[in-house]
Write a protein that holds these residues in place. Structure first.
Motif, PDB file in Angstrom:
ATOM      1  N   THR A  27      14.418  23.398  62.925  1.00  0.00           N
ATOM      2  CA  THR A  27      13.836  23.549  64.651  1.00  0.00           C
ATOM      3  C   THR A  27      15.626  24.147  64.566  1.00  0.00           C
ATOM      4  O   THR A  27      15.299  24.849  65.957  1.00  0.00           O
ATOM      5  N   GLY A  28      16.494  24.753  63.551  1.00  0.00           N
ATOM      6  CA  GLY A  28      17.180  25.928  63.975  1.00  0.00           C
ATOM      7  C   GLY A  28      18.500  24.790  63.953  1.00  0.00           C
ATOM      8  O   GLY A  28      19.860  24.459  64.372  1.00  0.00           O
ATOM      9  N   GLU A  29      18.389  23.462  64.626  1.00  0.00           N
ATOM     10  CA  GLU A  29      19.564  22.578  64.763  1.00  0.00           C
ATOM     11  C   GLU A  29      19.908  21.485  63.499  1.00  0.00           C
ATOM     12  O   GLU A  29      19.331  22.135  62.707  1.00  0.00           O
ATOM     13  N   ASP A  30      21.174  20.354  63.432  1.00  0.00           N
ATOM     14  CA  ASP A  30      20.829  20.683  62.337  1.00  0.00           C
ATOM     15  C   ASP A  30      19.971  18.760  61.981  1.00  0.00           C
ATOM     16  O   ASP A  30      19.628  18.187  63.055  1.00  0.00           O
ATOM     17  N   VAL A  31      19.372  19.071  60.970  1.00  0.00           N
ATOM     18  CA  VAL A  31      18.276  18.642  60.687  1.00  0.00           C
ATOM     19  C   VAL A  31      18.045  17.203  59.288  1.00  0.00           C
ATOM     20  O   VAL A  31      19.275  17.755  58.391  1.00  0.00           O
ATOM     21  N   VAL A  32      18.046  15.714  58.978  1.00  0.00           N
ATOM     22  CA  VAL A  32      18.075  15.104  58.008  1.00  0.00           C
ATOM     23  C   VAL A  32      16.793  14.957  58.209  1.00  0.00           C
ATOM     24  O   VAL A  32      16.155  13.908  58.797  1.00  0.00           O
TER      25      VAL A  32
END
Ligand code: GTP
Ligand code: MG
Length: 475
Positions: free
Chosen positions: A82-87
Motif C-alpha cells: 500500500t505504500g504505508e506501514d503494513v504488517v
C-alpha cells in the motif's frame, strides 16, 4: 508509472482478513496504516518487528489470552503493497481465530477495511496505477488460466505502458495545436501542416489497434454469455454437450426435451464463457414449456452471442431461424445498431445426415453460418475458433489467451478508448473542415481526459468508489 492526483489523506490504520474465506492451512490478517506496527507489536507482545523478517510469535488478545501463534512480518512504508506501514499476521487458517485477531486489532485502534481499500491506498500512494489496481481484482477473479495470465500482464504494467505511450504522443500533438491558438490569423494553415495531420492520423491508427487488443482483454476478463436457440429437436442440447465435452443437458428424440435454461461454465480457447441451452421455440399450450420459451427469448436478448441452431434435415427448422432472425435483428438493432452481424451465428447441425441440397445456406441473408455434427463432433474445433473470433474480433481465434501480448482489460477501459478515438477523429474532421485551433484543441483535450481515466491520472471520487467497492475485503 504515472503519479496519481492525490496521496492518501486517510490516516486510519485498516485491518482485514486477507486470505480466502473459510478454513485453510494458513490464514492471513493484514494491517496497513500509521499504527500498523504498533498494533502488531501489542498483538505479538514483541518489542521490535524488524522489517521484512518472519518473526515466529504468539498472537494475543488485549487481555493477554493467546489466540494463535504464527508469523508476523512487517513491511515499513513506502516499500510495501500500500505504500504505508503494513504488517501481515500469518496464523492458522481458522476463520474463528482470524476474526478474533481482527477484533483485537480493532480494539487496539485499527478499523475494518472496506472492500478494495488496500488496493485503493496502493493506487493513491502511487504504488500502481488504476488499470494495475483493477488487474489485481481481475487476477483474483480470473475464471481461466489465460484470464489469469492476462491479468498478470496488466498488473505488470503492459496495458498501462501502451496507454501512457498514447498519452505522451497526444501531449506532444496538443502542444503544437495549443501553440497555434496564439496565432489566430494563421492557425488554420498551421494545423493543416503535414507534421500535425500525419501525427494525428498515426495516433488514430494506434488507438484503433489498441481498441482491438483491448476488446480481447475485456473478453478474457469479463467473459461472454452465449445462448443456444432454435426450433425443438434440432440438437441444441447436443451442441451444448459437445462444446462442454460432457453430457450436461438431457438429449432425447422427443421435441420439447429442454424446458428450463441449462447454464454451463466453460472455456473456449481460454475465454471464460457461460453457455446457455434453452427450450426449443414453438407455440405451445403446455404452461411449463411456454414459460421455457419465454425464458429462452429473454436469454437471447441479453446474450453476447446467439447460436441459432437448425437441423439440416428439417427445412421447417431452417425457416424458423430465418423468421426468428428478422425479428431478432430488428429488436437488437435498436439497442446495438452496429453489432447486428456479429452477435448471431447460425449453426447448421446434423451434417452427418444425408441432407437435401436445397436446404443449404441462407441466400440473401448476411449472417455467418457454420456446419457441424453434434453427433460425430465434426467441425467443432473450427466452430470454437470461429466463436472466439466473433467474441474478440481477433482473426486467429485459436489461442487468444496464450499469446504474449494479451492483457486483461475492462469494459470501462474500452469505453474510454472509444471516446478517445471519437475525440481524435473529431479533431481530424475539424482540421479538414478548416475550423480554428480552439475547436481542434478542445477535441484533443477530451481525448486526453478519456485516455487519462484508464490509468487514473484523471478520475473522480465517484469512479474510484465504484471501482474499489467491487473488490473483495482484504485486497
Ligand atoms: N444424426 C444426428 N442427430 C443429432 C445430431 N445432433 C442431435 N441429434 C439428435 O437429435 C435429437 C434431438 O437432440 P437434442 O439435442 O435433444 O435437441 P434439442 O434442440 O435440444 O431439442 P429440445 O430440447 O427438445 O428443443 C436427438 O435424438 C439427438 O440424438 C447430429 O448432429 N446428427
Ligand atoms: Mg434440448
Amino acid at each position: 508509472m504515472t503519479s496519481p492526483q492525490a496521496t492518501t489523506t486517510d490516516s486510519d490504520t485498516i485491518v482485514a482478513v486477507a486470505s480466502a474465506p473459510g478454513r485453510g492451512g494458513v490464514g492471513v490478517v493484514r494491517l496497513s496504516g500509521p499504527d500498523a506496527i504498533v498494533v502488531a507489536q501489542k498483538i505479538t507482545r514483541l518489542r521490535e518487528l524488524p522489517a521484512r523478517f518472519a518473526n515466529y510469535t504468539k498472537f494475543c488478545d488485549v487481555d493477554g489470552t493467546v489466540l494463535d501463534s504464527g508469523l508476523a512480518i512487517a513491511f515499513p512504508g513506502p516499500a510495501s503493497f500500500t505504500g504505508e506501514d503494513v504488517v501481515e499476521l500469518q496464523g492458522h487458517g481458522s476463520p474463528i481465530m482470524l476474526d478474533a485477531l481482527v477484533r483485537t486489532a480493532i480494539k487496539l485502534g485499527a478499523r475494518m477495511a472496506r472492500p478494495g481499500e488496500f488496493s485503493e491506498r496502493a493506487y493513491l500512494n502511487g504504488k500502481m496505477d488504476l488499470a494495475q489496481a483493477e488487474a489485481v481484482a481481475d487476477l483474483i477473479n480470473a475464471a481461466s488460466e489465460a484470464s489469469a495470465k492476462a491479468a498478470v500482464r496488466s498488473l505488470q504494467g503492459d496495458f498501462s505502458r501502451l496507454m501512457n505511450g498514447l498519452s505522451e504522443t497526444l501531449v506532444r500533438l496538443r502542444v503544437q495545436v495549443e501553440a497555434a491558438i496564439d496565432f489566430p490569423d494563421e492557425d488554420i494553415e498551421l494545423l493543416a501542416a503535414p507534421g500535425i495531420t500525419a501525427m494525428l492520423a498515426d495516433l488514430i491508427e494506434q488507438v484503433e489497434q489498441i481498441i482491438t487488443r483491448t476488446r480481447s482483454g475485456v473478453r478474457l476478463t469479463e467473459g461472454a454469455r452465449l445462448v443456444l436457440i432454435g426450433a425443438p429437436n434440432v440438437g441444441k442440447s447436443s451442441v451444448l454437450n459437445r462444446l462442454c465435452g460432457e453430457d450436461r443437458a438431457i438429449v432425447t428424440d422427443i421435441a420439447g426435451t429442454t424446458r428450463d435454461l441449462v447454464r454451463e461454465q466453460l472455456q473456449l480457447n481460454g475465454i471464460p464463457v457461460e453457455l446457455i441451452d434453452t427450450a426449443g421455440l414453438r407455440d405451445t399450450n403446455d404452461a411449463i414449456e411456454a414459460e421455457g420459451v419465454r425464458r429462452a427469448r429473454a436469454a437471447a436478448s441479453e446474450a453476447d452471442l446467439v447460436l441459432a441452431v437448425y437441423d439440416l434435415a428439417d427445412p421447417s427448422s431452417k425457416e424458423f431461424i430465418e423468421n426468428w432472425l428478422e425479428e431478432f435483428q430488428t429488436e437488437r438493432s435498436v439497442i446495438f445498431p452496429t453489432e447486428i452481424k456479429s452477435n448471431v451465428i447460425v449453426i447448421e447441425n446434423k451434417s452427418d445426415l444425408d441432407v437435401d441440397a436445397e436446404n443449404k445456406g441462407f441466400p440473401g441473408k448476411q449472417v455467418l453460418t457454420y456446419r457441424v455434427s453434434a453427433k460425430s463432433g465434426a467441425n467443432f474445433e473450427e466452430l470454437t475458433e470461429q466463436l472466439v473470433e466473433l467474441l474478440t474480433g481477433d482473426e486467429s481465434g485459436s489461442g487468444i489467451g496464450t499469446r504474449e501480448q494479451t492483457y486483461s482489460a475492462r469494459s470501462r477501459h474500452l469505453l474510454a478508448l472509444d471516446e478517445a478515438a471519437t475525440g481524435l477523429v473529431d479533431a481530424q474532421s475539424a482540421i479538414t473542415e478548416g475550423h480554428g485551433a480552439e475547436l481542434v484543441a478542445e477535441h484533443l483535450r477530451h481525448a486526453q481526459a478519456e485516455l487519462g481515466s484508464v490509468c487514473g491520472e484523471i478520475t473522480t471520487d465517484a469512479l474510484l468508489g465504484e471501482i474499489f467497492s467491487s473488490f473483495c475485503i482484504g485486497k
